[in-house]
Design an enzyme around this catalytic site. Structure first.
Site, PDB file in Angstrom:
ATOM      1  N   HIS A 215     -82.129  95.115  40.480  1.00  0.00           N
ATOM      2  CA  HIS A 215     -81.979  93.998  41.189  1.00  0.00           C
ATOM      3  C   HIS A 215     -82.379  94.519  42.874  1.00  0.00           C
ATOM      4  CE1 HIS A 215     -80.856  90.893  38.436  1.00  0.00           C
ATOM      5  NE2 HIS A 215     -79.889  91.849  38.081  1.00  0.00           N
TER       6      HIS A 215
ATOM      7  N   ASN B  51     -78.623  85.100  36.389  1.00  0.00           N
ATOM      8  CA  ASN B  51     -79.923  85.411  36.328  1.00  0.00           C
ATOM      9  C   ASN B  51     -80.763  84.065  36.126  1.00  0.00           C
ATOM     10  OD1 ASN B  51     -80.142  88.376  36.438  1.00  0.00           O
ATOM     11  ND2 ASN B  51     -79.723  88.557  34.268  1.00  0.00           N
TER      12      ASN B  51
ATOM     13  N   TYR C 215     -70.372  96.418  38.847  1.00  0.00           N
ATOM     14  CA  TYR C 215     -70.735  95.956  39.845  1.00  0.00           C
ATOM     15  C   TYR C 215     -70.224  96.401  41.029  1.00  0.00           C
ATOM     16  CZ  TYR C 215     -74.639  92.963  38.216  1.00  0.00           C
ATOM     17  OH  TYR C 215     -75.947  92.531  37.742  1.00  0.00           O
TER      18      TYR C 215
END
Length: 487
Positions: A54, A127, A337
């Site tokens: 990303h 997404n 993350y």
């Protein structure tokens, strides 16, 4: 009005920003030229590690407005009143390519939203597809390695992509999405977004529900063919960034309507598909979409690096009334993350303006301290440990969400399969929903990549996946691949 004075980092005025200090006319540069050294040293440090995935993204600010009563399912404060608005920041991105990659490529799109609620930031990280390639986070580094640039050739290799997919039959559903008509969105405004994972909502009574998020674009779905995408990527690699920026600048503010699918927690164990498998969807006939509200983007960032590149989303940023599910991929992302942001931006990245909680009166209040670039200083005004006797912040004693039921054995054992819990059924269902024209384009896109693979065994393993999903699907792909390889 007097001109603003150019200064060094320490605030001293700069006398000359055009010429370095030298020993004599044209002589060697002097080490004492502090402005030169500072300027070059700072320039050398302008780049931070880019996201492994990303990396290429765009973002904007806006708000979320509740349009429907969902208080029977969650006690989340920002969803408790019809008409209530919450500020947010959204970031869209491609997955596989680097920061300098093109926008109009065949790739899933990240769809991340940070809600600045009165109970803290809630990050929904998904997404533009309702499913993903894999269902276990242990496979994620290998999957991404297969999609990124090859260490030897320095470019993405179809051989690597299809080799990994050949050994991972669970990818068949997502590959069918990716290679279909929605594989290249025309812009970020013209695509749907999904939480993709299964999450948990809990109401005031403590009742738990599992939910899936669906953001439906109000601009309508628009996509590009492979040929259109290649042409646009060559003409304007920044096409999606340009479109989002210019639309908001014109006052054409993009919006999405948020729906959720809601499953009472007690129904999860007996559902025909594993409801926590990221490669599966819940058919709408089983759990219909229920409207929640709308997301509107109405303000562009003033600085892309400060606000888009440094935006840090983490799916473990929950608020009361919302929590995780047993989804294994989600469980892995709860760690990965936040850890990625601590590496890229530092342990104090949550103090950056785009990441700091805006809705909470007084901001974040905890006992974290020190670390690189700390701006929240603790001194005599408060203690820096807990518990304490000096009225410092204290725990509430109330969990954000209901506890998850845990049964079975530890280890790597798979849970018993649900009645239709295989890797191919839903991929076949998706194929059978397509028109004949959509099927032709899907097959052409798959064959275009698979035909570039040199090893027959990799090709055969992939063909077997499409045959297992639907006999016609497999037959068409096999014939198309054969024709291209024989040319």
């Amino acid at each position: 009005m007097p001109k603003r004075v150019l200064t060094t980092e320490s605030g001293a005025p700069v006398a000359d920003n055009q010429n370095s200090a030298t020993a004599g006319v044209g002589g060697p540069i002097l080490l004492q030229d502090q402005h030169l050294l500072e300027k070059l040293a700072r320039f050398n440090r302008e780049r931070i590690p880019e996201r492994v995935v990303h990396a290429r993204g765009s973002g904007a600010y806006g708000y979320f407005e509740v349009t429907d009563d969902v208080t029977g399912f969650t006690h989340a404060d920002f969803l408790n009143t019809v008409g209530k608005r919450t500020e947010l920041f959204a970031r869209f991105s491609t997955v596989a390519d680097n920061l300098g990659g093109a926008d109009a490529v065949r790739d899933p799109r990240g769809f991340a939203v940070k809600f600045y609620t009165e109970e803290g930031n809630y990050d929904l990280v998904g997404n533009n597809t309702p499913v993903f390639f894999i269902k276990d986070p242990l496979k994620f580094p290998d999957f991404i390695h297969s999609q990124k640039r090859d260490p030897f050739t320095g470019k993405q290799e179809p051989e690597n992509v299809w080799d990994f997919w050949a050994h991972s039959p669970e990818v068949t559903h997502q590959v069918t999405w990716l290679m279909g008509d929605r594989g290249i969105p025309a812009s970020y405004r013209h695509m749907n977004g999904f939480g993709s994972h299964t999450y948990q909502w809990t109401n005031e009574a403590g009742e738990a529900f599992f939910v899936k998020y669906h953001f439906k674009t109000n601009q309508g779905i628009r996509c590009l063919s492979a040929e259109q995408g290649a042409e646009l990527a060559g003409k304007d690699p920044n096409s999606h960034q340009t479109d989002l920026l210019q639309a908001i600048e014109r006052g054409v503010n993009p919006s999405w309507t948020l729906y959720v699918q809601i499953m009472p927690a007690a129904e999860a164990a007996e559902y025909r598909f594993n409801p926590f498998d990221l490669t599966k969807v819940w058919p709408h006939a089983d759990y219909p979409l229920q409207r929640v509200g709308r997301m509107v983007l109405d303000r562009n960032p003033d600085n892309v690096f400060a606000e888009v590149e440094q935006a840090a989303f983490s799916p473990n940023n929950f608020v009361p009334g919302i929590g995780p599910s047993p989804d294994k991929m989600l469980q892995g992302r709860l760690f990965a993350y936040a850890d990625a942001h601590r590496y890229r931006l530092g342990v104090n990245h949550t103090q950056l303006a785009v990441n700091a909680p805006k809705g909470v009166v007084g901001g974040a209040d905890n006992y974290g301290r020190d670390g690189l670039m700390a701006t929240n200083a603790y001194g005599r005004a408060r203690k820096n440990y807990e518990p304490n006797s000096y009225d410092g912040p204290a725990e509430t004693g109330r969990p954000l969400a209901a506890p998850l039921a845990v049964t079975g054995y530890t280890g790597t054992h798979e849970t018993p399969a649900h009645t239709k819990d295989d890797d191919f059924f839903q991929a076949g269902e998706l194929y059978r929903l397509m028109s004949q024209d959509e099927r032709e384009r899907l097959v052409a896109n798959i064959a275009g990549g698979l035909s570039q693979v040199s090893r027959d065994d990799i090709v055969e393993k992939n063909l077997a996946h499409f045959h297992a999903a639907d006999p016609d699907y497999g037959k068409r792909v096999e014939e198309a691949v054969r024709a291209l390889r024989e040319d």
